[in-house]
Design a protein around this motif. Sequence first.
Motif, PDB file in Angstrom:
ATOM      1  N   ALA A  82       0.818  -1.220   0.000  1.00 44.86           N
ATOM      2  CA  ALA A  82       0.000   0.000   0.000  1.00 44.86           C
ATOM      3  C   ALA A  82       0.849   1.266   0.000  1.00 44.86           C
ATOM      4  CB  ALA A  82      -0.928  -0.004   1.211  1.00 44.86           C
ATOM      5  N   GLU A  83       2.103   1.174   0.395  1.00 43.56           N
ATOM      6  CA  GLU A  83       2.987   2.341   0.442  1.00 43.56           C
ATOM      7  C   GLU A  83       3.673   2.602  -0.894  1.00 43.56           C
ATOM      8  OE1 GLU A  83       5.676   1.513   3.609  1.00 43.56           O
ATOM      9  OE2 GLU A  83       4.169   1.821   5.202  1.00 43.56           O
ATOM     10  N   THR A  84       3.392   1.764  -1.892  1.00 46.05           N
ATOM     11  CA  THR A  84       4.055   1.904  -3.194  1.00 46.05           C
ATOM     12  C   THR A  84       3.069   2.347  -4.275  1.00 46.05           C
ATOM     13  OG1 THR A  84       3.630  -0.386  -3.884  1.00 46.05           O
ATOM     14  CG2 THR A  84       5.630   0.030  -2.581  1.00 46.05           C
ATOM     15  N   THR A  85       3.611   2.798  -5.386  1.00 48.03           N
ATOM     16  CA  THR A  85       2.830   2.958  -6.616  1.00 48.03           C
ATOM     17  C   THR A  85       2.899   1.607  -7.318  1.00 48.03           C
ATOM     18  OG1 THR A  85       3.371   5.309  -6.826  1.00 48.03           O
ATOM     19  CG2 THR A  85       2.652   4.165  -8.823  1.00 48.03           C
ATOM     20  N   SER A  86       1.766   0.967  -7.467  1.00 49.94           N
ATOM     21  CA  SER A  86       1.750  -0.422  -7.956  1.00 49.94           C
ATOM     22  C   SER A  86       0.956  -0.542  -9.249  1.00 49.94           C
ATOM     23  CB  SER A  86       1.148  -1.344  -6.891  1.00 49.94           C
ATOM     24  OG  SER A  86      -0.166  -0.909  -6.547  1.00 49.94           O
ATOM     25  N   ILE A  87       1.246  -1.609  -9.987  1.00 49.52           N
ATOM     26  CA  ILE A  87       0.570  -1.838 -11.266  1.00 49.52           C
ATOM     27  C   ILE A  87       0.326  -3.320 -11.502  1.00 49.52           C
ATOM     28  CG2 ILE A  87       2.770  -1.895 -12.546  1.00 49.52           C
ATOM     29  CD1 ILE A  87       1.265  -0.564 -14.916  1.00 49.52           C
ATOM     30  N   VAL A  88      -0.810  -3.618 -12.109  1.00 46.64           N
ATOM     31  CA  VAL A  88      -1.102  -4.941 -12.640  1.00 46.64           C
ATOM     32  C   VAL A  88      -1.652  -4.705 -14.048  1.00 46.64           C
ATOM     33  CG1 VAL A  88      -3.470  -5.039 -11.689  1.00 46.64           C
ATOM     34  CG2 VAL A  88      -2.243  -7.158 -12.246  1.00 46.64           C
ATOM     35  N   ILE A  89      -1.273  -5.577 -14.978  1.00 45.28           N
ATOM     36  CA  ILE A  89      -1.657  -5.390 -16.383  1.00 45.28           C
ATOM     37  C   ILE A  89      -2.421  -6.621 -16.860  1.00 45.28           C
ATOM     38  CG2 ILE A  89      -0.830  -4.847 -18.706  1.00 45.28           C
ATOM     39  CD1 ILE A  89       1.898  -4.103 -17.280  1.00 45.28           C
ATOM     40  N   VAL A  90      -3.565  -6.395 -17.503  1.00 48.95           N
ATOM     41  CA  VAL A  90      -4.340  -7.496 -18.064  1.00 48.95           C
ATOM     42  C   VAL A  90      -4.454  -7.301 -19.580  1.00 48.95           C
ATOM     43  CG1 VAL A  90      -5.627  -7.912 -15.937  1.00 48.95           C
ATOM     44  CG2 VAL A  90      -6.573  -6.345 -17.664  1.00 48.95           C
ATOM     45  N   ARG A  91      -5.018  -8.301 -20.227  1.00 46.60           N
ATOM     46  CA  ARG A  91      -5.066  -8.321 -21.687  1.00 46.60           C
ATOM     47  C   ARG A  91      -6.263  -9.163 -22.105  1.00 46.60           C
ATOM     48  NH1 ARG A  91       0.070 -10.754 -25.148  1.00 46.60           N
ATOM     49  NH2 ARG A  91      -0.463  -9.822 -27.165  1.00 46.60           N
ATOM     50  N   HIS A  92      -6.797  -8.914 -23.278  1.00 45.36           N
ATOM     51  CA  HIS A  92      -7.893  -9.760 -23.749  1.00 45.36           C
ATOM     52  C   HIS A  92      -7.386 -11.207 -23.791  1.00 45.36           C
ATOM     53  CE1 HIS A  92     -11.218 -11.448 -25.909  1.00 45.36           C
ATOM     54  NE2 HIS A  92     -11.839 -10.271 -25.920  1.00 45.36           N
ATOM     55  N   PRO A  93      -8.108 -12.147 -23.161  1.00 42.71           N
ATOM     56  CA  PRO A  93      -7.649 -13.540 -23.128  1.00 42.71           C
ATOM     57  C   PRO A  93      -7.369 -14.129 -24.511  1.00 42.71           C
ATOM     58  CG  PRO A  93      -9.466 -13.232 -21.601  1.00 42.71           C
ATOM     59  CD  PRO A  93      -9.335 -11.955 -22.372  1.00 42.71           C
ATOM     60  N   MET A  94      -8.130 -13.711 -25.522  1.00 44.55           N
ATOM     61  CA  MET A  94      -7.927 -14.267 -26.862  1.00 44.55           C
ATOM     62  C   MET A  94      -6.651 -13.728 -27.498  1.00 44.55           C
ATOM     63  SD  MET A  94     -11.892 -14.257 -28.176  1.00 44.55           S
ATOM     64  CE  MET A  94     -11.585 -15.076 -29.748  1.00 44.55           C
ATOM     65  N   ALA A  95      -6.330 -12.472 -27.238  1.00 41.85           N
ATOM     66  CA  ALA A  95      -5.068 -11.906 -27.726  1.00 41.85           C
ATOM     67  C   ALA A  95      -3.895 -12.586 -27.032  1.00 41.85           C
ATOM     68  CB  ALA A  95      -5.034 -10.401 -27.465  1.00 41.85           C
ATOM     69  N   ARG A  96      -4.076 -12.892 -25.767  1.00 46.38           N
ATOM     70  CA  ARG A  96      -3.021 -13.578 -24.986  1.00 46.38           C
ATOM     71  C   ARG A  96      -2.764 -14.971 -25.539  1.00 46.38           C
ATOM     72  NH1 ARG A  96      -3.797 -15.800 -19.224  1.00 46.38           N
ATOM     73  NH2 ARG A  96      -1.670 -16.166 -18.488  1.00 46.38           N
ATOM     74  N   LEU A  97      -3.817 -15.713 -25.876  1.00 44.28           N
ATOM     75  CA  LEU A  97      -3.654 -17.061 -26.425  1.00 44.28           C
ATOM     76  C   LEU A  97      -2.930 -17.030 -27.770  1.00 44.28           C
ATOM     77  CD1 LEU A  97      -7.088 -18.740 -25.579  1.00 44.28           C
ATOM     78  CD2 LEU A  97      -4.862 -19.245 -24.554  1.00 44.28           C
ATOM     79  N   ALA A  98      -3.281 -16.073 -28.610  1.00 44.02           N
ATOM     80  CA  ALA A  98      -2.612 -15.963 -29.909  1.00 44.02           C
ATOM     81  C   ALA A  98      -1.136 -15.651 -29.730  1.00 44.02           C
ATOM     82  CB  ALA A  98      -3.294 -14.883 -30.756  1.00 44.02           C
ATOM     83  N   SER A  99      -0.819 -14.789 -28.772  1.00 45.19           N
ATOM     84  CA  SER A  99       0.574 -14.434 -28.497  1.00 45.19           C
ATOM     85  C   SER A  99       1.357 -15.649 -28.005  1.00 45.19           C
ATOM     86  CB  SER A  99       0.631 -13.313 -27.463  1.00 45.19           C
ATOM     87  OG  SER A  99       1.964 -12.989 -27.143  1.00 45.19           O
ATOM     88  N   ILE A 100       0.734 -16.431 -27.126  1.00 45.71           N
ATOM     89  CA  ILE A 100       1.365 -17.664 -26.637  1.00 45.71           C
ATOM     90  C   ILE A 100       1.709 -18.577 -27.807  1.00 45.71           C
ATOM     91  CG2 ILE A 100       0.934 -19.823 -25.375  1.00 45.71           C
ATOM     92  CD1 ILE A 100      -0.938 -18.087 -23.538  1.00 45.71           C
ATOM     93  N   TYR A 101       0.757 -18.734 -28.707  1.00 44.37           N
ATOM     94  CA  TYR A 101       0.942 -19.659 -29.830  1.00 44.37           C
ATOM     95  C   TYR A 101       2.151 -19.267 -30.679  1.00 44.37           C
ATOM     96  CZ  TYR A 101       0.150 -22.306 -34.092  1.00 44.37           C
ATOM     97  OH  TYR A 101       0.314 -23.141 -35.167  1.00 44.37           O
ATOM     98  N   TYR A 102       2.223 -18.003 -31.080  1.00 44.56           N
ATOM     99  CA  TYR A 102       3.286 -17.606 -32.003  1.00 44.56           C
ATOM    100  C   TYR A 102       4.658 -17.549 -31.345  1.00 44.56           C
ATOM    101  CZ  TYR A 102      -0.210 -16.796 -35.535  1.00 44.56           C
ATOM    102  OH  TYR A 102      -1.215 -16.998 -36.456  1.00 44.56           O
ATOM    103  N   GLN A 103       4.696 -17.330 -30.026  1.00 42.95           N
ATOM    104  CA  GLN A 103       6.007 -17.340 -29.371  1.00 42.95           C
ATOM    105  C   GLN A 103       6.433 -18.748 -28.965  1.00 42.95           C
ATOM    106  OE1 GLN A 103       6.556 -15.632 -25.460  1.00 42.95           O
ATOM    107  NE2 GLN A 103       8.646 -15.013 -25.945  1.00 42.95           N
TER     108      GLN A 103
END
Length: 342
Positions: free
Chosen positions: A159-180
């Motif tokens: 809570a004492e920090t500036t924090s970040i979490v990043i999400v992505r469309h699940p379908m875009a994530r699956l396509a990225s997994i496939y090609y890498q």
Amino acid sequence: MLARVRVVVGVFTCFAFLSLLYIFSFHSIFSAFEISQEKILENLLKRELSSWTESEIEYFMKLKEFQYEERRTQVKKFCVEYQEQFSNGTSRMNLIYNKKDKISYCAIPKVASSTWCWHFIQLANTTKDKIRQWKQRLQIFAPKLWPPPPPPMLVPSWAETTSIVIVRHPMARLASIYYQKFVKLATHQTWAPKIKMIITKFRDDPKSGDQVHASPEEMVRYILSIFKRGKTRSDPHWKPMHLQCPFCLLNFTVYSKMEELDQDSLFFFHKSNLTERVNYSKKMNSAHAVSSTEKKFWSLVDKEMIWMLEESWAYGTDLQMFDYSVKDYLDRLGLQNILWWD
């Protein structure tokens, strides 16, 4: 009496017309406001931060803070309504905590995690030899440099920090997994055996076709079969995002979407006074995030399996919690008709 009825009907009709006019006018104004906001942000981001006026910076920061608060509220709503689907524990490998600069990050594989781990590595007092040694394992190296606080201190320290979490469309994530993983690293010692297993189990005729690469449909079929048996046991590369970070335990300053990561990176590093120390425009593995490859990927997957992605045992919670849509995603790729039945 008839005249009175006519008056009442006339008043009611007039009121209904004015109400509809108000609703449509309000909707038009709101839509115009949204468009103007997007245009203002688009124009701002074309310029270097150093050229922004104080009022432009203030406008940008307040607009993003409002956006993050809306997303935070949506996440907490899911935490309350579907508490049994979440865990207050998470792999400590996902949490990166830089106490010195008062910033923190929860990494989700295939959601800009290489890029953001690199940002944190840049801020560490480490040697070039060490960086070279860990170049292919940034997601392991960054948490080693910046480990999270012990469990009893995690919430207050975070809570004492500036924090970040990043999400992505699940379908875009699956396509990225496939090609890498399934194309670029198809012959790698980690991925080759898995690909061979997928071909054996999920190809109609395992001895036919390409024996080095599984197809997009075969990969999706494999992942869905795992989810049906219990998604918590799945590989972190395709494990649903809401299970990868302690969303119900920790609050994040920035709830980022990969589609807006340029804006969110600027917000994060400006708020933490680190814009001069981090090259936040640098992106790793960006070749796997191209819409043309995503379109090719999903055009090769059976529509019935695409519908399954919305199930609660698959990516249903991710889609709802982070405000994503299968239909909108396919529309954006120009695949509007892919979900129509023959």
